[in-house]
Design a protein around this motif. Structure first.
Motif, short mmCIF file in Angstrom:
data_model
loop_
_atom_site.label_atom_id
_atom_site.label_comp_id
_atom_site.label_asym_id
_atom_site.label_seq_id
_atom_site.Cartn_x
_atom_site.Cartn_y
_atom_site.Cartn_z
N GLU A 177 -15.75 11.67 8.65
CA GLU A 177 -14.53 11.78 9.46
C GLU A 177 -14.71 12.67 10.69
OE1 GLU A 177 -13.80 14.21 5.60
OE2 GLU A 177 -14.73 12.30 6.18
N ASN A 178 -15.80 13.42 10.75
CA ASN A 178 -16.04 14.25 11.93
C ASN A 178 -16.65 13.47 13.09
OD1 ASN A 178 -15.03 16.60 10.77
ND2 ASN A 178 -16.98 17.08 9.79
N PHE A 179 -17.03 12.24 12.84
CA PHE A 179 -17.47 11.34 13.90
C PHE A 179 -16.28 10.53 14.39
CE2 PHE A 179 -21.43 12.03 11.62
CZ PHE A 179 -22.41 12.03 12.62
N ARG A 180 -16.18 10.32 15.68
CA ARG A 180 -15.11 9.44 16.18
C ARG A 180 -15.49 7.98 15.99
NH1 ARG A 180 -12.09 8.56 22.06
NH2 ARG A 180 -10.37 7.42 21.12
N PHE A 181 -16.80 7.68 16.01
CA PHE A 181 -17.24 6.29 15.93
C PHE A 181 -18.07 6.05 14.68
CE2 PHE A 181 -20.74 3.32 16.33
CZ PHE A 181 -20.08 2.15 16.62
N SER A 182 -17.82 4.93 14.01
CA SER A 182 -18.71 4.48 12.94
C SER A 182 -18.64 2.96 12.86
CB SER A 182 -18.33 5.10 11.60
OG SER A 182 -17.06 4.66 11.17
N HIS A 183 -19.72 2.40 12.40
CA HIS A 183 -19.86 0.94 12.25
C HIS A 183 -20.21 0.64 10.81
CE1 HIS A 183 -21.10 -3.20 13.20
NE2 HIS A 183 -22.16 -2.98 12.45
N ASP B 146 -22.29 -1.60 19.00
CA ASP B 146 -20.86 -1.56 18.74
C ASP B 146 -20.22 -0.33 19.38
OD1 ASP B 146 -18.68 -2.91 17.58
OD2 ASP B 146 -18.64 -1.54 15.89
N TYR B 147 -20.99 0.74 19.55
CA TYR B 147 -20.49 1.93 20.24
C TYR B 147 -20.08 1.57 21.67
CZ TYR B 147 -20.45 6.76 22.03
OH TYR B 147 -20.11 7.96 22.61
N TRP B 148 -20.95 0.85 22.38
CA TRP B 148 -20.60 0.45 23.76
C TRP B 148 -19.39 -0.48 23.76
CZ3 TRP B 148 -22.61 3.78 26.67
CH2 TRP B 148 -23.91 4.26 26.48
N ARG B 149 -19.31 -1.34 22.76
CA ARG B 149 -18.15 -2.24 22.66
C ARG B 149 -16.87 -1.44 22.45
NH1 ARG B 149 -20.10 -4.93 18.84
NH2 ARG B 149 -21.23 -6.38 20.18
N THR B 150 -16.94 -0.41 21.63
CA THR B 150 -15.78 0.44 21.39
C THR B 150 -15.34 1.16 22.66
OG1 THR B 150 -16.47 0.76 19.08
CG2 THR B 150 -14.92 2.36 19.98
N LEU B 151 -16.29 1.44 23.54
CA LEU B 151 -15.98 2.05 24.84
C LEU B 151 -15.48 1.03 25.85
CD1 LEU B 151 -17.45 4.49 23.58
CD2 LEU B 151 -18.61 4.82 25.76
N ALA B 152 -15.29 -0.23 25.42
CA ALA B 152 -14.85 -1.33 26.28
C ALA B 152 -15.85 -1.63 27.38
CB ALA B 152 -13.46 -1.04 26.88
N VAL C 248 -17.02 8.52 31.08
CA VAL C 248 -16.61 7.61 30.02
C VAL C 248 -17.03 8.16 28.66
CG1 VAL C 248 -17.04 5.34 29.00
CG2 VAL C 248 -16.55 5.54 31.43
N LEU C 249 -18.27 8.62 28.56
CA LEU C 249 -18.78 9.17 27.30
C LEU C 249 -18.02 10.43 26.90
CD1 LEU C 249 -22.56 8.57 28.01
CD2 LEU C 249 -21.23 7.47 26.20
N ARG C 250 -17.80 11.32 27.86
CA ARG C 250 -17.08 12.56 27.56
C ARG C 250 -15.66 12.27 27.11
NH1 ARG C 250 -19.58 15.23 32.90
NH2 ARG C 250 -21.35 16.32 31.97
N ASN C 251 -14.99 11.36 27.81
CA ASN C 251 -13.61 11.05 27.46
C ASN C 251 -13.53 10.50 26.04
OD1 ASN C 251 -12.76 11.86 29.98
ND2 ASN C 251 -12.52 9.79 30.79
N PHE C 252 -14.43 9.61 25.70
CA PHE C 252 -14.40 9.02 24.36
C PHE C 252 -14.63 10.08 23.29
CE2 PHE C 252 -16.62 7.17 20.69
CZ PHE C 252 -15.62 6.34 20.24
N GLU C 253 -15.67 10.88 23.45
CA GLU C 253 -15.99 11.89 22.44
C GLU C 253 -14.92 12.98 22.36
OE1 GLU C 253 -18.00 11.45 20.22
OE2 GLU C 253 -19.56 10.11 20.94
N ASP C 254 -14.15 13.15 23.44
CA ASP C 254 -13.05 14.12 23.43
C ASP C 254 -11.76 13.53 22.86
OD1 ASP C 254 -14.62 16.10 24.48
OD2 ASP C 254 -13.95 15.82 26.55
N GLY C 255 -11.81 12.27 22.45
CA GLY C 255 -10.66 11.66 21.81
C GLY C 255 -9.70 10.96 22.75
#
Length: 293
Positions: free
Chosen positions: A12-18, A48-54, A141-148
């Motif tokens: 749960e400490n990861f924002r992304f998982s596949h 899938d990480y890139w897909r999650t980032l649209a 983009v990467l920072r925004n995603f990892e910052d929630g």
């Protein structure tokens, strides 16, 4: 970004998982997953990480003027996965250097940590394969995603405002992919419709839809389109929610649409119900669906 650190001990400490399931072909004579397949699992997850980032990877990298090349992969094994296990492959972008991007990853079976990894990518010119600075927009983009933060910028408005970008997505989906004639895709209703377009963090239009005024308080949704490589990652749902909000605001009591039968489940999961029989429209099977507001 933060400096590289040991991966979090809990999923749960990861924002992304596949999530994936171990296949029979991935198990060796010891009846456990062959060690090299864990790198394949991480590689599958990074897509899938890139897909999650649209970010439609190929188009996004072309827009950014580079590509990502794996420089180093380090894997540490803690326990073994077996045939038919369901695994969660988690990734975090931990550090962005001048031309490098570092991901830390972990594979879990339930609460059990099986494998950890570090993946180092280099952003480079695709012709010379020489390293080049990571574009600022990709860093953000990467920072925004990892910052929630959200990865989408959803715009609504008229055809004059959004038509160019909406049509780009529609041509890619309906004309190029589904081979619908362009003259059937483009109609006069666009000028009076309410449009929604979802953009990713580098400004690419990735999904669109429109809302028409129907009769007796019925609104009609149409031209719903999401870039093929991004389907299933939330862009279509975001567009549909924007159209639903506008229909509610203006007082519609029902929304109706003609759904391709392949997309029927998408609408059913959002409360729409089928009405009538399957019919042919522009050479594709459709069914009418409705939602009471």
């Amino acid at each position: 970004m933060n400096a590289i650190r040991t991966p979090p001990p809990q999923l749960e400490n990861f924002r992304f998982s596949h999530r994936l399931r171990v296949r029979w072909a991935e198990v060796d004579m010891q009846k456990i997953v062959f060690n090299a397949h864990y790198l394949m699992y991480f590689d599958t997850a990074i897509s899938d990480y890139w897909r999650t980032l649209a970010l439609p990877y190929e188009q996004a990298m072309h827009e950014l003027g580079g590509d990502l090349y794996l420089k180093k992969a380090s894997v540490e094994y803690h326990a073994s996965a077996r045939f038919d296990d369901q695994l969660d492959v988690a990734l975090q972008c931990q550090h962005i250097g001048n031309s490098s991007i570092v991901f830390n990853g972990a594979i879990y079976r339930g609460d059990d940590l099986l494998v950890t990894c570090e993946l180092i990518y280099v952003f480079a010119d695709p012709v010379t394969q020489r390293a080049t600075p990571v574009p600022d927009v990709l860093r953000q983009v990467l920072r925004n995603f990892e910052d929630g933060q959200t990865v989408l910028n959803l715009q609504t408005g008229s055809w004059d405002d959004l038509g160019w970008d909406a049509m780009e997505v529609r041509i890619e989906v309906f004309v190029d992919e589904q081979r619908i004639a362009l003259e059937l895709e483009n109609d006069a209703d666009d000028q009076s419709a309410f449009h929604a377009v979802a953009y990713n963090g580098i400004g690419q239009a990735v999904a669109t839809g429109r809302l028409l005024a129907g009769q007796n308080g019925q609104g009609r949704i149409g031209r719903m389109a999401v870039k093929r490589v991004l389907r299933g990652s939330g862009q279509g749902a975001a567009v549909l929610a924007a159209l639903l909000a506008e229909a509610t605001r203006r007082g519609d009591h029902e929304l109706a649409l003609h759904a391709q039968t392949s997309a029927q489940g998408f609408y059913e999961r959002r409360g729409f119900k089928a009405r009538g029989d399957v019919f042919d429209e522009v050479g594709l099977k459709h069914i009418e669906m409705f939602l009471t507001l």
